[in-house]
Design a protein around this motif. Structure first.
Motif, mmCIF file in Angstrom:
data_model
loop_
_atom_site.group_PDB
_atom_site.id
_atom_site.type_symbol
_atom_site.label_atom_id
_atom_site.label_comp_id
_atom_site.label_asym_id
_atom_site.label_seq_id
_atom_site.Cartn_x
_atom_site.Cartn_y
_atom_site.Cartn_z
ATOM 1 N N PHE A 469 0.829 -1.204 0.000
ATOM 2 C CA PHE A 469 0.000 0.000 0.000
ATOM 3 C C PHE A 469 0.868 1.261 0.000
ATOM 4 N N VAL A 470 1.962 1.236 0.831
ATOM 5 C CA VAL A 470 2.873 2.387 0.824
ATOM 6 C C VAL A 470 3.550 2.511 -0.531
ATOM 7 N N GLU A 471 3.928 1.388 -1.110
ATOM 8 C CA GLU A 471 4.543 1.416 -2.441
ATOM 9 C C GLU A 471 3.584 1.991 -3.473
ATOM 10 N N ASN A 472 2.309 1.574 -3.402
ATOM 11 C CA ASN A 472 1.312 2.079 -4.338
ATOM 12 C C ASN A 472 1.087 3.572 -4.163
ATOM 13 N N ILE A 473 1.086 4.032 -2.896
ATOM 14 C CA ILE A 473 0.895 5.464 -2.620
ATOM 15 C C ILE A 473 2.041 6.278 -3.207
ATOM 16 N N ARG A 475 4.016 5.426 -5.634
ATOM 17 C CA ARG A 475 4.078 5.316 -7.088
ATOM 18 C C ARG A 475 3.019 6.168 -7.767
ATOM 19 N N HIS A 476 1.818 6.237 -7.180
ATOM 20 C CA HIS A 476 0.710 6.912 -7.849
ATOM 21 C C HIS A 476 0.242 8.167 -7.129
ATOM 22 N N GLY A 477 0.671 8.378 -5.867
ATOM 23 C CA GLY A 477 0.194 9.536 -5.140
ATOM 24 C C GLY A 477 1.110 10.744 -5.189
ATOM 25 N N LEU A 478 2.428 10.523 -5.469
ATOM 26 C CA LEU A 478 3.363 11.645 -5.554
ATOM 27 C C LEU A 478 3.095 12.479 -6.794
ATOM 28 N N ASP A 479 3.020 13.779 -6.576
ATOM 29 C CA ASP A 479 2.813 14.708 -7.692
ATOM 30 C C ASP A 479 4.172 15.306 -8.034
ATOM 31 N N THR A 480 4.869 14.710 -9.009
ATOM 32 C CA THR A 480 6.239 15.130 -9.350
ATOM 33 C C THR A 480 6.262 16.504 -9.997
ATOM 34 N N ALA A 481 5.110 16.949 -10.527
ATOM 35 C CA ALA A 481 5.105 18.257 -11.200
ATOM 36 C C ALA A 481 5.092 19.399 -10.187
ATOM 37 N N SER A 482 4.256 19.268 -9.159
ATOM 38 C CA SER A 482 4.138 20.365 -8.191
ATOM 39 C C SER A 482 4.996 20.172 -6.956
ATOM 40 N N HIS A 483 5.598 18.987 -6.833
ATOM 41 C CA HIS A 483 6.416 18.657 -5.642
ATOM 42 C C HIS A 483 5.660 18.936 -4.356
ATOM 43 N N ARG A 484 4.402 18.530 -4.346
ATOM 44 C CA ARG A 484 3.582 18.708 -3.143
ATOM 45 C C ARG A 484 3.981 17.664 -2.114
ATOM 46 N N PRO A 485 4.215 18.043 -0.849
ATOM 47 C CA PRO A 485 4.607 17.074 0.191
ATOM 48 C C PRO A 485 3.516 16.035 0.378
ATOM 49 N N LEU A 486 3.970 14.797 0.567
ATOM 50 C CA LEU A 486 3.050 13.669 0.706
ATOM 51 C C LEU A 486 3.113 13.136 2.129
ATOM 52 N N SER A 497 -17.197 -6.054 15.762
ATOM 53 C CA SER A 497 -17.344 -7.463 15.412
ATOM 54 C C SER A 497 -16.123 -8.289 15.743
ATOM 55 N N GLY A 498 -15.108 -7.664 16.370
ATOM 56 C CA GLY A 498 -13.884 -8.389 16.707
ATOM 57 C C GLY A 498 -12.845 -8.363 15.611
ATOM 58 N N GLN A 499 -13.100 -7.631 14.528
ATOM 59 C CA GLN A 499 -12.137 -7.541 13.435
ATOM 60 C C GLN A 499 -11.093 -6.465 13.733
ATOM 61 N N LEU A 500 -9.896 -6.696 13.213
ATOM 62 C CA LEU A 500 -8.828 -5.699 13.247
ATOM 63 C C LEU A 500 -8.934 -4.893 11.963
ATOM 64 N N VAL A 501 -9.129 -3.584 12.108
ATOM 65 C CA VAL A 501 -9.308 -2.709 10.946
ATOM 66 C C VAL A 501 -8.089 -1.812 10.823
ATOM 67 N N LEU A 502 -7.417 -1.836 9.650
ATOM 68 C CA LEU A 502 -6.272 -0.986 9.349
ATOM 69 C C LEU A 502 -6.677 -0.040 8.230
ATOM 70 N N VAL A 503 -6.484 1.258 8.472
ATOM 71 C CA VAL A 503 -6.834 2.268 7.485
ATOM 72 C C VAL A 503 -5.559 2.982 7.052
ATOM 73 N N ILE A 504 -5.269 2.969 5.757
ATOM 74 C CA ILE A 504 -4.098 3.638 5.170
ATOM 75 C C ILE A 504 -4.609 4.683 4.209
ATOM 76 N N GLN A 505 -4.197 5.948 4.430
ATOM 77 C CA GLN A 505 -4.654 7.022 3.559
ATOM 78 C C GLN A 505 -3.529 8.033 3.364
ATOM 79 N N LEU A 544 -1.816 -4.912 -4.333
ATOM 80 C CA LEU A 544 -3.024 -4.771 -3.513
ATOM 81 C C LEU A 544 -3.947 -5.979 -3.671
ATOM 82 N N THR A 545 -4.134 -6.438 -4.898
ATOM 83 C CA THR A 545 -5.009 -7.600 -5.118
ATOM 84 C C THR A 545 -4.411 -8.857 -4.521
#
Length: 585
Positions: A469-473, A475-486, A497-505, A544-545
């Motif tokens: 997920f970090v690799e995907n972020i 690769r596709h989330g960095l804006d190389t044109a504006s150099h906006r901090p990520l 329900s007893g599930q472990l929930v991990l949220v990556i954003q 991811l899949t």
């Protein structure tokens, strides 16, 4: 896709196997028909026999009545016939008859002759209540009556006299003025000479009073005719002719050998039909009650017989739904009980086979997980990393040394042992090391912020879970044109329900609608593809899949990776994990 097609075929087969008519309905209907049809046939056959028997009984009664009537009439008219021949055996009467036997001589009766003839005729009717009068017809035209009257007979009476002339030794019974009369030709017993005629007239109630002694069936019609076909009972004008109403009759008749009277008795079948209908109505009511009781017994018996089968069907349906521990209760030792015992044996065998297949499936999942992990394992050795680290320290390039050290930690985390699970804390340290290495490459990476409570850090999670997920972020989330901090945020929590929930954003470049559609499509393909079947994701998001398939293999269909389409400031993924993964340790 192949598994879904098999499931659809199985459902279609089940729908085809659904009965159009239930077994209990078929059994009940069959039992009712087995009772109704024989009873109906028996009722029809018995009804026909009863009808024939009643007709035969009535016919026998009619015949007996006719015979009795014939005997009664013979006795009655035989006595009256004797009265017609008494003048032939009376001397005074013979003298009078022979004295006036010549039709050519018109003589007058003397007082003496009249007295003797009247006395003889009066003796005939004496103490005979059914005899009205007696008349003696002399050949010279004189007519003597038992009431002492002397008349002249006319030629209009020749008609019945001609009847008597036809048989001089016989007494005829004829209808006469609303009553009956017995007429006879008189012959001299010694010479056979024709001497005259005699008529004995009866009272109108003579025959009806005689017939009152005879019991006739209800609805009967009686008629008596002489040999000339003349009806003497009932007399013409005294009642309707028998058989004139158009009804159907059972009839019997007999002709007397002595009087030549023909007795006919007719019994209308309408009364008999009413009796038959009443009998049939009673029989139908009894049979209807019997059928109703038999139907109730048939339904009760069918329910009792089919209850074990329906219970066995319910148990089989439970096994079909996956509850292989289901067992039927053996309630008898008959064939149904044997089926229940065989079902229990089959269910036990299926459960054993399912357990074996399940264990084999777990082994297959472990092999699949190992294959998925091997796709992202590094392919370099520890000694190479150590050499590079020493060279960086000698050159006082501590940033390179730190990167090599982080890479070594990652390598050790991946191949340290054969376990596929690690505490969440170790997975987060591995993720931090990977992120630190990537900051050397991407200057726009600003921060990785982790928010994980203490109670979830010790929970086991699959290795190499978060790195894709970090690799995907990056690769596709960095804006190389504006150099906006990520910035990357990772949050861990326990769901209700007893599930472990991990949220990556992140706050990087948002996905386009087409990219989101492609990611969701790849996740759906990962769900529908069998574990051992080869496949390839379209576009980016292959890692991811892989994670999504791993989570579903480990925790079941309720877990996996989900793209949050409502988050538009970047990209947000939600990972759902169960708290008791298979193979954790």
């Amino acid at each position: 896709m192949e598994a879904q097609e098999k499931i659809q075929q199985t459902r279609k087969r089940k729908r085809w196997l659904r009965p159009r008519f239930s077994y209990i309905g078929s059994l009940t209907l069959g039992s009712i028909l087995l009772v109704t049809i024989p009873l109906s046939i028996a009722m029809l056959v018995a009804g026909q026999r009863i009808v024939r028997y009643m007709e035969q009984t009535v016919q026998q009664r009619v015949d007996q009545t006719v015979g009795y009537l014939n005997t009664t009439l013979d006795q009655y008219f035989s006595e009256l016939r004797d009265l017609t021949i008494l003048p032939l055996y009376d001397g005074d009467m013979q003298t009078v008859l022979l004295a006036h036997a010549d039709p050519e001589q018109q003589k007058y009766l003397t007082f003496e002759e009249q007295s003797k003839a009247t006395a003889a005729l009066s003796s005939i009717v004496y103490e005979k209540p059914t005899v009205r009068s007696t008349d003696l017809y002399l050949l010279d035209g004189n007519q003597l009556n038992s009431s002492s009257s002397v008349l002249k007979w006319t030629h209009g009476e020749r008609k019945w006299m001609e009847v008597c002339d036809g048989d001089q030794y016989r007494t005829f019974i004829l209808p006469w003025g609303g009553s009956l009369a017995l007429v006879r030709r008189l012959q001299d017993p010694l010479t056979g000479r024709h001497a005259g005629y005699i008529k004995v007239e009866l009272e109108q109630s003579a025959v009806p009073s005689l017939l009152q002694q005879v019991s006739l069936p209800e609805g009967s019609e009686l008629s008596i005719c002489n040999d000339a076909g003349q009806r003497i009972y009932p007399l013409p004008g005294g009642g309707p002719a028998p058989g004139g109403s158009g009804e159907k009759y059972l009839s019997g008749f007999m002709t007397s050998a002595s009087t030549n009277l023909k007795v006919v008795v007719r019994v209308a079948t309408s009364g008999l039909e009413e009796d038959i209908r009443a009998l049939f109505s009673f029989a139908v009511a009894v049979i209807a009650c019997a059928l109703a009781l038999s139907w109730l017994f048939a339904v009760a018996a069918s329910v009792k017989l089919t209850r074990p089968i329906l219970e066995l069907k319910e148990k089989m349906a439970q096994v079909g739904e996956g509850r292989f521990s289901t067992r039927a209760t053996v309630q008898s030792r008959d064939e149904i009980g044997q089926l229940e015992a065989m079902f229990n044996s089959m269910a036990e065998s299926i459960e054993m086979l399912i357990n074996e297949v399940y264990e084999e499936s777990l082994a297959s999942k472990e092999a699949q997980i190992s294959a998925l992990q091997s796709q992202i394992n590094p392919h370099f050795l520890y000694n190479t990393l150590e050499t590079i680290n020493m060279m960086a320290i000698n050159c006082e390039n501590y940033e390179v040394s730190e990167a090599v050290s982080n890479l070594g930690q990652m390598m050790h985390y991946c191949v340290s042992n054969e376990q596929h699970f690690a505490p969440l804390a170790e997975e987060l340290r591995f993720l931090q090391a990977y992120y630190d290495i990537q900051t050397l490459r991407f200057e726009d990476l600003r921060s990785l912020r982790v928010n994980a409570p203490e109670e979830v850090l010790g929970l086991p999670v699959p290795k190499l879970l978060l790195q894709p997920f970090v690799e995907n972020i990056m690769r596709h989330g960095l804006d190389t044109a504006s150099h906006r901090p990520l910035d990357i945020w990772l949050t861990a929590r326990l769901a209700g329900s007893g599930q472990l929930v991990l949220v990556i954003q992140n706050n990087g470049r948002p996905m386009t609608g087409q990219e989101r559609q492609r990611v969701n499509e790849n996740l759906r393909k990962a769900e529908s593809t069998p574990p051992n079947a080869p496949w390839k994701a379209s576009g980016h998001g292959y890692g991811l899949t892989n994670v999504h398939r791993r989570l579903r293999l480990i925790y079941g269909e309720a877990c996996g990776v989900f793209l949050d389409d409502s988050y538009t400031d970047g990209v947000r993924f939600v990972l759902r994990l169960g708290c008791a993964p298979h193979g954790a340790g």
